[in-house]
Design an enzyme around this catalytic site. Structure first.
Site, PDB file in Angstrom:
ATOM      1  N   CYS A 118       0.780  -1.203  -0.019  1.00 46.70           N
ATOM      2  CA  CYS A 118       0.011   0.049   0.105  1.00 46.70           C
ATOM      3  C   CYS A 118       0.874   1.122  -0.103  1.00 46.70           C
ATOM      4  CB  CYS A 118      -0.829  -0.149   1.387  1.00 46.70           C
ATOM      5  SG  CYS A 118      -1.814   1.490   1.497  1.00 46.70           S
ATOM      6  N   CYS A 122      -3.976   7.047  -1.660  1.00 50.10           N
ATOM      7  CA  CYS A 122      -5.176   6.957  -2.368  1.00 50.10           C
ATOM      8  C   CYS A 122      -6.159   7.625  -1.414  1.00 50.10           C
ATOM      9  CB  CYS A 122      -5.477   5.533  -2.622  1.00 50.10           C
ATOM     10  SG  CYS A 122      -4.555   5.090  -3.634  1.00 50.10           S
ATOM     11  N   THR A 209      -4.213   5.024   7.576  1.00 45.61           N
ATOM     12  CA  THR A 209      -2.957   4.665   6.490  1.00 45.61           C
ATOM     13  C   THR A 209      -2.006   5.628   6.296  1.00 45.61           C
ATOM     14  OG1 THR A 209      -4.517   2.993   5.631  1.00 45.61           O
ATOM     15  CG2 THR A 209      -2.730   4.013   4.409  1.00 45.61           C
ATOM     16  N   GLU A 275      -0.301   1.797   9.347  1.00 49.86           N
ATOM     17  CA  GLU A 275      -1.252   2.246   9.993  1.00 49.86           C
ATOM     18  C   GLU A 275      -0.919   2.502  11.524  1.00 49.86           C
ATOM     19  OE1 GLU A 275      -1.688  -0.563   7.568  1.00 49.86           O
ATOM     20  OE2 GLU A 275      -2.904   1.002   6.229  1.00 49.86           O
ATOM     21  N   HIS A 310     -13.226   5.441  -2.994  1.00 48.70           N
ATOM     22  CA  HIS A 310     -12.191   4.576  -2.405  1.00 48.70           C
ATOM     23  C   HIS A 310     -12.371   3.179  -2.566  1.00 48.70           C
ATOM     24  CE1 HIS A 310      -8.972   4.575   0.080  1.00 48.70           C
ATOM     25  NE2 HIS A 310      -9.399   4.054   1.241  1.00 48.70           N
ATOM     26  N   TYR A 314      -9.480   0.416  -4.959  1.00 47.11           N
ATOM     27  CA  TYR A 314      -8.825  -0.734  -4.640  1.00 47.11           C
ATOM     28  C   TYR A 314      -8.325  -1.426  -5.815  1.00 47.11           C
ATOM     29  CZ  TYR A 314      -8.939  -0.353   0.488  1.00 47.11           C
ATOM     30  OH  TYR A 314      -8.710   0.100   1.573  1.00 47.11           O
ATOM     31  N   CYS A 316      -5.703  -0.894  -6.969  1.00 48.48           N
ATOM     32  CA  CYS A 316      -4.398  -0.743  -6.474  1.00 48.48           C
ATOM     33  C   CYS A 316      -3.697  -2.316  -6.094  1.00 48.48           C
ATOM     34  CB  CYS A 316      -3.985  -0.087  -5.476  1.00 48.48           C
ATOM     35  SG  CYS A 316      -4.858  -0.428  -3.858  1.00 48.48           S
ATOM     36  N   GLU A 464      -6.494  -5.318   4.641  1.00 46.18           N
ATOM     37  CA  GLU A 464      -6.959  -4.063   3.960  1.00 46.18           C
ATOM     38  C   GLU A 464      -7.875  -4.186   3.082  1.00 46.18           C
ATOM     39  OE1 GLU A 464      -4.054  -1.355   2.554  1.00 46.18           O
ATOM     40  OE2 GLU A 464      -5.817   0.028   1.805  1.00 46.18           O
TER      41      GLU A 464
HETATM   42  C1  LIG Z   1      -5.154  -1.756   6.890  1.00 48.21           C
HETATM   43  C2  LIG Z   1      -6.319  -1.071   6.905  1.00 48.21           C
HETATM   44  C3  LIG Z   1      -6.344   0.269   6.537  1.00 48.21           C
HETATM   45  C4  LIG Z   1      -7.219   1.186   6.641  1.00 48.21           C
HETATM   46  N1  LIG Z   1      -7.030   2.500   6.360  1.00 48.21           N
HETATM   47  C5  LIG Z   1      -7.766   3.444   6.876  1.00 48.21           C
HETATM   48  C6  LIG Z   1      -7.680   4.977   6.718  1.00 48.21           C
HETATM   49  O1  LIG Z   1      -6.654   5.250   5.990  1.00 48.21           O
HETATM   50  N2  LIG Z   1      -8.443   5.630   6.857  1.00 48.21           N
HETATM   51  C7  LIG Z   1      -9.853   5.262   7.602  1.00 48.21           C
HETATM   52  O2  LIG Z   1     -10.628   6.178   7.594  1.00 48.21           O
HETATM   53  N3  LIG Z   1     -10.027   3.986   7.905  1.00 48.21           N
HETATM   54  C8  LIG Z   1      -9.053   3.176   7.403  1.00 48.21           C
HETATM   55  N4  LIG Z   1      -9.338   1.787   7.574  1.00 48.21           N
HETATM   56  C9  LIG Z   1     -10.599   1.446   8.275  1.00 48.21           C
HETATM   57  C10 LIG Z   1     -11.650   0.640   7.511  1.00 48.21           C
HETATM   58  O3  LIG Z   1     -12.253   1.516   6.652  1.00 48.21           O
HETATM   59  C11 LIG Z   1     -12.535  -0.003   8.749  1.00 48.21           C
HETATM   60  O4  LIG Z   1     -11.592  -1.061   9.246  1.00 48.21           O
HETATM   61  C12 LIG Z   1     -13.649  -0.596   8.177  1.00 48.21           C
HETATM   62  O5  LIG Z   1     -14.805   0.309   8.003  1.00 48.21           O
HETATM   63  C13 LIG Z   1     -14.248  -1.438   9.303  1.00 48.21           C
HETATM   64  O6  LIG Z   1     -14.291  -0.966  10.835  1.00 48.21           O
HETATM   65  P1  LIG Z   1     -13.785  -1.525  11.687  1.00 48.21           P
HETATM   66  O7  LIG Z   1     -12.271  -2.050  11.547  1.00 48.21           O
HETATM   67  O8  LIG Z   1     -14.014  -0.891  13.003  1.00 48.21           O
HETATM   68  O9  LIG Z   1     -14.638  -2.747  12.080  1.00 48.21           O
HETATM   69  P2  LIG Z   1     -16.119  -3.251  12.531  1.00 48.21           P
HETATM   70  O10 LIG Z   1     -16.888  -1.891  12.163  1.00 48.21           O
HETATM   71  O11 LIG Z   1     -16.030  -3.205  13.918  1.00 48.21           O
HETATM   72  O12 LIG Z   1     -16.291  -4.357  11.612  1.00 48.21           O
HETATM   73  C14 LIG Z   1     -16.616  -5.654  11.964  1.00 48.21           C
HETATM   74  C15 LIG Z   1     -17.499  -6.485  11.602  1.00 48.21           C
HETATM   75  O13 LIG Z   1     -18.679  -6.162  12.397  1.00 48.21           O
HETATM   76  C16 LIG Z   1     -19.812  -5.749  11.457  1.00 48.21           C
HETATM   77  N5  LIG Z   1     -20.468  -4.697  11.915  1.00 48.21           N
HETATM   78  C17 LIG Z   1     -19.841  -3.409  12.406  1.00 48.21           C
HETATM   79  N6  LIG Z   1     -20.936  -2.702  12.939  1.00 48.21           N
HETATM   80  C18 LIG Z   1     -22.093  -3.499  12.896  1.00 48.21           C
HETATM   81  C19 LIG Z   1     -23.350  -3.143  12.939  1.00 48.21           C
HETATM   82  N7  LIG Z   1     -23.761  -1.789  13.459  1.00 48.21           N
HETATM   83  N8  LIG Z   1     -24.269  -3.924  12.541  1.00 48.21           N
HETATM   84  C20 LIG Z   1     -24.167  -5.239  12.185  1.00 48.21           C
HETATM   85  N9  LIG Z   1     -22.844  -5.541  11.771  1.00 48.21           N
HETATM   86  C21 LIG Z   1     -21.854  -4.755  12.205  1.00 48.21           C
HETATM   87  C22 LIG Z   1     -18.927  -5.557  10.011  1.00 48.21           C
HETATM   88  O14 LIG Z   1     -19.698  -5.645   9.034  1.00 48.21           O
HETATM   89  C23 LIG Z   1     -17.868  -6.296  10.203  1.00 48.21           C
HETATM   90  O15 LIG Z   1     -18.361  -7.726   9.903  1.00 48.21           O
HETATM   91  C24 LIG Z   1      -8.382   0.737   7.391  1.00 48.21           C
HETATM   92  C25 LIG Z   1      -8.601  -0.505   7.747  1.00 48.21           C
HETATM   93  C26 LIG Z   1      -7.367  -1.321   7.636  1.00 48.21           C
HETATM   94  C27 LIG Z   1      -7.642  -2.841   8.026  1.00 48.21           C
END
Ligand SMILES: Cc1cc2nc3c(=O)[nH]c(=O)nc-3n(C[C@H](O)[C@H](O)[C@H](O)COP(=O)(O)OP(=O)(O)OC[C@H]3O[C@@H](n4cnc5c(N)ncnc54)[C@H](O)[C@@H]3O)c2cc1C
Length: 525
Positions: A118, A122, A209, A275, A310, A314, A316, A464
């Site tokens: 990564c 982006c 990120t 990250e 965004h 992907y 990428c 990711e």
């Molecule tokens: C390597 C990596 C890089 C990233 N880079 C960025 C970045 O640069 N900027 C940024 O802003 N974000 C970034 N993210 C964040 C990414 O957008 C989030 O990981 C993603 O939105 C999921 O949120 P979470 O990790 O909190 O997981 P969760 O929201 O906890 O999700 C876990 C599971 O629970 C489910 N879930 C969550 N909430 C609910 C609900 N209310 N009801 C039912 N099911 C639910 C989801 O569908 C999923 O299956 C990155 C993530 C990763 C892993």
């Protein structure tokens, strides 16, 4: 709809922004990161200078390649900005045509190929583009001045060729509760004080990120908000070294191999992603750097437009997938198995999966349409289909690459053993592959596959791919919203000879999701 023109030069000198010399090359970018006194913690210790930390440096190298590519291939990775009249890095350009979005995808694939990881820019590109249209529409409704604020900011970062981190994801606490319902209000970033000259924010952004490798962070809400969440509807630009910010670096599998002697066990010694958890402990944002402040009814629009860009960014991963396919082919060759028909077939399968990701992403860009602001926005259905593929296909590609690699990929001893007097000879004798292949080359290729499928770069290539830009269910919700099932049922009933109302015309994905138009003439160039 008459889209606004992007041709509104704003010049380079803006109140609130210092005059800066533009960064042109990778080495100049790396120098720009030195001496910033960021509050960064890694492995339990404060890091004095992230640029020189052996675990952090490969992530900086990956961003540096976004600069060097623009020098080597200016047509691919830079373009003329109508806002400043200058040639700018494509990551900072506002898309004025479908072609601009297509070129983003081509650049992203190339950078994935060059780095195998990564390259972190982006998220900022997609934040600037989504905010461009959203601020325009907030101003239109509320007579605010966010669009001018944003344009001044964009002109500044374009001129300086700066790196922007897009900080959307809050820690979120109890996922079943809205921000204002959380037992700790800081689990979503929010405004804690309103001053005559700006606002003070508190909270955190998770999984950020490239945040430490950025010059600016743009904070944005992560979800649809209601009236009680007004203080959470805050968007603004914050310098990465603003007082009150702390960065707690995310661990990556096998990261401490970068503290060991030798580079052979690192897999990809030069490049990695980054990250961190970013904590905002009462950070001030002046009014001129605020792009939303309380307009909670626009939070959903921002999240949808940002994720639309965004999710097709992907593609990428298809560049990274090219590297993994090449690694699988090379290791089969080193193992002496390259001619077997099932090996060739598995490489064909990897290619097919990889091109499926690319095809849906770039199609989304080709199908983009102008918003009222003049900025082009890509096709939401295809962007979601692209990202949904990305949550699955790299895992299958990783499985195939591991299949071709053989078990040695995870049972290989250390480089130290290879160089040790007592064991080196044994390893060279027994870990040999096909005649004529250097054992060290075979070793390095196995480590690269390990790196991409279960080591440092599996963070970017696999997890990711799963969660970045939203977990799989987030795409399924968008696909559900846009899939026009009733329209399709009418088509089926008509052909089956079942009496039904006339099928209404499809409204087109863009207008259904974004409320824009699919009118003729506003489509592809
Ligand atoms: C390597 C990596 C890089 C990233 N880079 C960025 C970045 O640069 N900027 C940024 O802003 N974000 C970034 N993210 C964040 C990414 O957008 C989030 O990981 C993603 O939105 C999921 O949120 P979470 O990790 O909190 O997981 P969760 O929201 O906890 O999700 C876990 C599971 O629970 C489910 N879930 C969550 N909430 C609910 C609900 N209310 N009801 C039912 N099911 C639910 C989801 O569908 C999923 O299956 C990155 C993530 C990763 C892993």
């Amino acid at each position: 709809m008459n889209p606004a023109s992007l041709h509104t030069p704003t010049g380079q000198a803006h109140p609130g922004y210092p005059e800066i010399a533009p960064i042109r090359t990778g080495p100049e970018y790396i120098e720009s990161l030195r001496g910033r006194n960021l509050r960064v913690f890694l492995l339990g210790e404060r890091v004095d200078e992230p640029v020189d930390h052996p675990i952090i440096r490969p992530s900086i190298n990956a961003v540096a390649e976004t600069y060097d590519l623009a020098v080597r291939e200016p047509e691919l990775a830079s373009t003329l900005s109508p806002m400043t009249g200058e040639r700018v890095n494509r990551f900072l350009h506002i898309a004025g045509s479908a072609e601009d979005l297509v070129m983003q995808n081509k650049m992203q694939r190339k950078l994935g190929q060059n780095t195998g990881t990564c390259f972190q820019r982006c998220v900022g590109m997609d934040a600037l583009n989504s905010l461009y249209s959203v601020t325009y529409e907030i101003d239109e409704k509320y007579e605010t001045h966010y669009h001018e604020n944003l344009k001044a900011f964009i002109a500044h970062v374009q001129h300086g060729n700066l790196v922007i981190g897009g900080a959307m994801t809050d820690p979120k606490g109890d996922r079943s509760k809205a921000p204002h319902e959380q037992s700790d209000p800081d689990l979503y970033l929010h405004v804690v004080e309103r001053r005559p000259d700006g606002v003070v924010i508190r909270g955190a952004k998770a999984h950020q990120t490239g945040c430490i490798n950025s010059h600016w962070l743009i904070v944005m809400p992560t979800a649809r908000l209601g009236e009680h969440d007004k203080d959470y509807a805050i968007v603004g630009a914050v310098p990465v070294d603003a007082p009150g910010i702390t960065y707690i670096y995310g661990r990556q599998s096998c990261d401490t191999r970068f503290l060991e002697e030798g580079t052979m066990d690192r897999g990809n010694a030069q490049y990695a992603g980054q990250e961190a958890l970013v904590v905002f402990d009462d950070v001030f944002i002046p009014h001129e750097r605020i792009f939303m402040n309380g307009e909670y009814d626009f939070a959903a629009m921002l999240v949808e437009r940002f994720t639309c860009y965004h999710r097709r960014s992907y593609v990428c991963k298809s560049g990274v997938g090219d590297v993994l396919t090449g690694a699988a082919g090379a290791i089969a060759d080193y193992n002496g198995a390259a001619q077997a028909s099932h090996i060739k077939d598995k490489l064909v399968e990897m290619t097919h999966l990889n091109e499926t990701i690319y095809a849906t992403g770039i199609a989304s860009s080709y199908q983009s349409k102008p918003t009222k602001s003049g900025c082009y926005l890509c096709d939401d259905m295809l962007a979601n289909v692209c990202k949904h593929h990305v949550t699955k296909l790299p895992y299958e590609m990783g499985r195939l690459a591991q299949d071709l690699a053989g078990g040695l990929m995870v049972t290989l001893p250390s480089e130290g053993d290879l160089h040790a007097e007592e064991t080196g000879g044994m390893l060279r004798k027994y870990l040999k592959g096909r005649d004529g292949v250097d054992i060290e080359d075979r070793w390095k290729m196995l480590r690269l596959i390990e790196n991409m499928t279960m080591g440092r770069n599996a963070v970017g290539y696999l997890t990711e791919s799963m969660h970045g830009a939203g977990s799989p269910q987030a795409q399924r919700i968008q696909i559900l919203r846009a899939m026009e099932l009733e329209y399709k049922k009418t088509l089926a009933k008509k052909l089956a000879g079942i009496e039904t109302e006339d099928a209404p015309e499809s409204r087109g994905y863009f207008s259904r999701v974004f409320g824009g138009t699919d009118e003729p003439g506003s489509s592809l160039p």
